[in-house]
Design a protein around this motif. Structure first.
Motif, PDB file in Angstrom:
ATOM      1  N   HIS A 106       0.805  -1.213   0.000  1.00 26.91           N
ATOM      2  CA  HIS A 106       0.000   0.000   0.000  1.00 26.91           C
ATOM      3  C   HIS A 106       0.840   1.265   0.000  1.00 26.91           C
ATOM      4  O   HIS A 106       1.986   1.269   0.436  1.00 26.91           O
ATOM      5  CB  HIS A 106      -0.919   0.031   1.235  1.00 26.91           C
ATOM      6  N   GLN A 107       0.214   2.336  -0.453  1.00 25.69           N
ATOM      7  CA  GLN A 107       0.819   3.660  -0.363  1.00 25.69           C
ATOM      8  C   GLN A 107       0.446   4.221   1.004  1.00 25.69           C
ATOM      9  O   GLN A 107      -0.711   4.579   1.241  1.00 25.69           O
ATOM     10  CB  GLN A 107       0.300   4.581  -1.467  1.00 25.69           C
ATOM     11  N   MET A 108       1.401   4.271   1.908  1.00 25.94           N
ATOM     12  CA  MET A 108       1.138   4.674   3.287  1.00 25.94           C
ATOM     13  C   MET A 108       1.409   6.153   3.550  1.00 25.94           C
ATOM     14  O   MET A 108       1.010   6.678   4.570  1.00 25.94           O
ATOM     15  CB  MET A 108       1.955   3.813   4.250  1.00 25.94           C
ATOM     16  N   ASN A 109       2.107   6.809   2.639  1.00 28.59           N
ATOM     17  CA  ASN A 109       2.347   8.243   2.741  1.00 28.59           C
ATOM     18  C   ASN A 109       2.089   8.889   1.388  1.00 28.59           C
ATOM     19  O   ASN A 109       2.243   8.252   0.345  1.00 28.59           O
ATOM     20  CB  ASN A 109       3.779   8.548   3.176  1.00 28.59           C
ATOM     21  N   SER A 110       1.710  10.160   1.436  1.00 26.24           N
ATOM     22  CA  SER A 110       1.440  10.883   0.195  1.00 26.24           C
ATOM     23  C   SER A 110       2.763  11.230  -0.489  1.00 26.24           C
ATOM     24  O   SER A 110       3.819  11.245   0.135  1.00 26.24           O
ATOM     25  CB  SER A 110       0.634  12.148   0.478  1.00 26.24           C
ATOM     26  N   ALA A 111       2.638  11.522  -1.756  1.00 30.43           N
ATOM     27  CA  ALA A 111       3.804  11.951  -2.538  1.00 30.43           C
ATOM     28  C   ALA A 111       3.576  13.411  -2.934  1.00 30.43           C
ATOM     29  O   ALA A 111       3.558  13.759  -4.107  1.00 30.43           O
ATOM     30  CB  ALA A 111       3.981  11.060  -3.763  1.00 30.43           C
ATOM     31  N   ASP A 112       3.330  14.241  -1.931  1.00 29.85           N
ATOM     32  CA  ASP A 112       3.019  15.662  -2.130  1.00 29.85           C
ATOM     33  C   ASP A 112       1.780  15.858  -3.005  1.00 29.85           C
ATOM     34  O   ASP A 112       1.686  16.828  -3.749  1.00 29.85           O
ATOM     35  CB  ASP A 112       4.229  16.400  -2.702  1.00 29.85           C
ATOM     36  N   ASP A 113       0.858  14.903  -2.912  1.00 29.89           N
ATOM     37  CA  ASP A 113      -0.378  14.965  -3.693  1.00 29.89           C
ATOM     38  C   ASP A 113      -1.600  14.756  -2.798  1.00 29.89           C
ATOM     39  O   ASP A 113      -2.619  14.236  -3.235  1.00 29.89           O
ATOM     40  CB  ASP A 113      -0.357  13.910  -4.799  1.00 29.89           C
ATOM     41  N   PHE A 114      -1.495  15.174  -1.537  1.00 30.33           N
ATOM     42  CA  PHE A 114      -2.584  14.943  -0.601  1.00 30.33           C
ATOM     43  C   PHE A 114      -3.821  15.715  -1.041  1.00 30.33           C
ATOM     44  O   PHE A 114      -3.726  16.860  -1.478  1.00 30.33           O
ATOM     45  CB  PHE A 114      -2.163  15.329   0.821  1.00 30.33           C
ATOM     46  N   ILE A 115      -4.999  15.093  -0.896  1.00 28.53           N
ATOM     47  CA  ILE A 115      -6.209  15.619  -1.526  1.00 28.53           C
ATOM     48  C   ILE A 115      -6.999  16.624  -0.683  1.00 28.53           C
ATOM     49  O   ILE A 115      -7.871  17.297  -1.213  1.00 28.53           O
ATOM     50  CB  ILE A 115      -7.139  14.469  -1.971  1.00 28.53           C
ATOM     51  N   TYR A 116      -6.712  16.742   0.600  1.00 25.22           N
ATOM     52  CA  TYR A 116      -7.476  17.658   1.448  1.00 25.22           C
ATOM     53  C   TYR A 116      -6.609  18.863   1.823  1.00 25.22           C
ATOM     54  O   TYR A 116      -5.391  18.754   1.923  1.00 25.22           O
ATOM     55  CB  TYR A 116      -7.992  16.933   2.694  1.00 25.22           C
ATOM     56  N   PRO A 117      -7.250  20.015   2.067  1.00 27.42           N
ATOM     57  CA  PRO A 117      -6.489  21.266   2.202  1.00 27.42           C
ATOM     58  C   PRO A 117      -5.664  21.447   3.481  1.00 27.42           C
ATOM     59  O   PRO A 117      -4.544  21.936   3.415  1.00 27.42           O
ATOM     60  CB  PRO A 117      -7.561  22.352   2.104  1.00 27.42           C
ATOM     61  N   ASN A 118      -6.175  21.099   4.631  1.00 26.93           N
ATOM     62  CA  ASN A 118      -5.504  21.382   5.906  1.00 26.93           C
ATOM     63  C   ASN A 118      -4.584  20.228   6.272  1.00 26.93           C
ATOM     64  O   ASN A 118      -4.990  19.289   6.942  1.00 26.93           O
ATOM     65  CB  ASN A 118      -6.547  21.605   7.009  1.00 26.93           C
ATOM     66  N   HIS A 119      -3.319  20.324   5.865  1.00 23.00           N
ATOM     67  CA  HIS A 119      -2.430  19.166   5.913  1.00 23.00           C
ATOM     68  C   HIS A 119      -1.017  19.598   6.269  1.00 23.00           C
ATOM     69  O   HIS A 119      -0.524  20.610   5.774  1.00 23.00           O
ATOM     70  CB  HIS A 119      -2.459  18.498   4.533  1.00 23.00           C
ATOM     71  N   ILE A 120      -0.402  18.817   7.125  1.00 24.82           N
ATOM     72  CA  ILE A 120       1.032  18.969   7.398  1.00 24.82           C
ATOM     73  C   ILE A 120       1.638  17.576   7.374  1.00 24.82           C
ATOM     74  O   ILE A 120       1.061  16.618   7.894  1.00 24.82           O
ATOM     75  CB  ILE A 120       1.306  19.683   8.747  1.00 24.82           C
ATOM     76  N   LYS A 121       2.798  17.469   6.747  1.00 18.98           N
ATOM     77  CA  LYS A 121       3.529  16.202   6.682  1.00 18.98           C
ATOM     78  C   LYS A 121       4.826  16.378   7.467  1.00 18.98           C
ATOM     79  O   LYS A 121       5.581  17.324   7.219  1.00 18.98           O
ATOM     80  CB  LYS A 121       3.827  15.839   5.224  1.00 18.98           C
ATOM     81  N   ILE A 122       5.056  15.482   8.423  1.00 22.14           N
ATOM     82  CA  ILE A 122       6.221  15.592   9.297  1.00 22.14           C
ATOM     83  C   ILE A 122       6.979  14.270   9.303  1.00 22.14           C
ATOM     84  O   ILE A 122       6.400  13.223   9.590  1.00 22.14           O
ATOM     85  CB  ILE A 122       5.790  15.928  10.750  1.00 22.14           C
TER      86      ILE A 122
END
Length: 188
Positions: A149-165
């Motif tokens: 599975h794809q467990m993390n986004s590839a800078d293509d997350f679909i919802y607006p309020n998002h932080i990746k850490i």
């Protein structure tokens, strides 16, 4: 009510970061294993009764939260981003709370596999998540999720309020602080 969804691959630290964030904000934490472990007392993950019961309990709890005076909820979720049913489940849970998924604050955690395999064995994880006590099976499941599975986004997350850490080298408190600052969350 603020709804924060912390997601990422198994053993990335969702629960411990959620605990630290709950401590900083006073929000309630609902980590996904709270329902998994309850149902696992009666049924195995593979049993046909398991997942429908988990979903039903979560939906009823979220519906009750909708009518509460809770200021904020932190929910942890193992989200296979390539699985449409996972996105639909999350949207259904948000609807049960009366919250639009577009208003949810999404926290995506990522860490390297070595770090996650080490975190998979921590005392807190094993105490909170009895189903992870078979370390061989738990480790195999972690690696299987990564492969399938794809467990993390590839800078293509679909919802607006998002932080990746990437929290590989951060403590849960440091990660929670980054989240609180990014979303300007109230402090306890």
């Amino acid at each position: 009510m603020d709804v924060i969804v912390i997601f990422g691959p198994p053993a990335v630290g969702k629960m411990t970061v959620g605990m630290a964030l709950a401590e900083q904000t006073g929000y309630r934490l609902f980590h996904n294993h709270m329902t998994l472990e309850l149902v696992n007392n009666f049924f195995e993950f593979e049993d046909p009764e398991f997942w429908p019961l988990v979903r039903q309990i979560r939906e009823q709890l979220f519906a009750a939260i909708k009518h509460s005076d809770m200021k904020g909820l932190i929910y942890t979720f193992v989200w296979a981003l390539d699985e449409e049913k996972d996105r639909q489940s999350l949207e259904k849970y948000c609807a049960a709370m009366g919250v639009s998924v577009e208003n949810v604050l999404f926290v995506e955690l990522t860490a390297d596999t070595y770090t996650r395999l080490n975190r998979n064995k921590t005392e807190l994880r094993l105490a909170e998540k009895k189903s992870k006590n078979n370390l061989e099976k738990s480790e195999a499941n972690l690696l299987d999720f990564d492969n399938k599975h794809q467990m993390n986004s590839a800078d293509d997350f679909i919802y607006p309020n998002h932080i990746k850490i990437d929290n590989s080298d951060l403590s849960p408190q440091q990660t929670a602080e980054k989240i609180a600052l990014h979303f300007e969350l109230p402090r306890k």
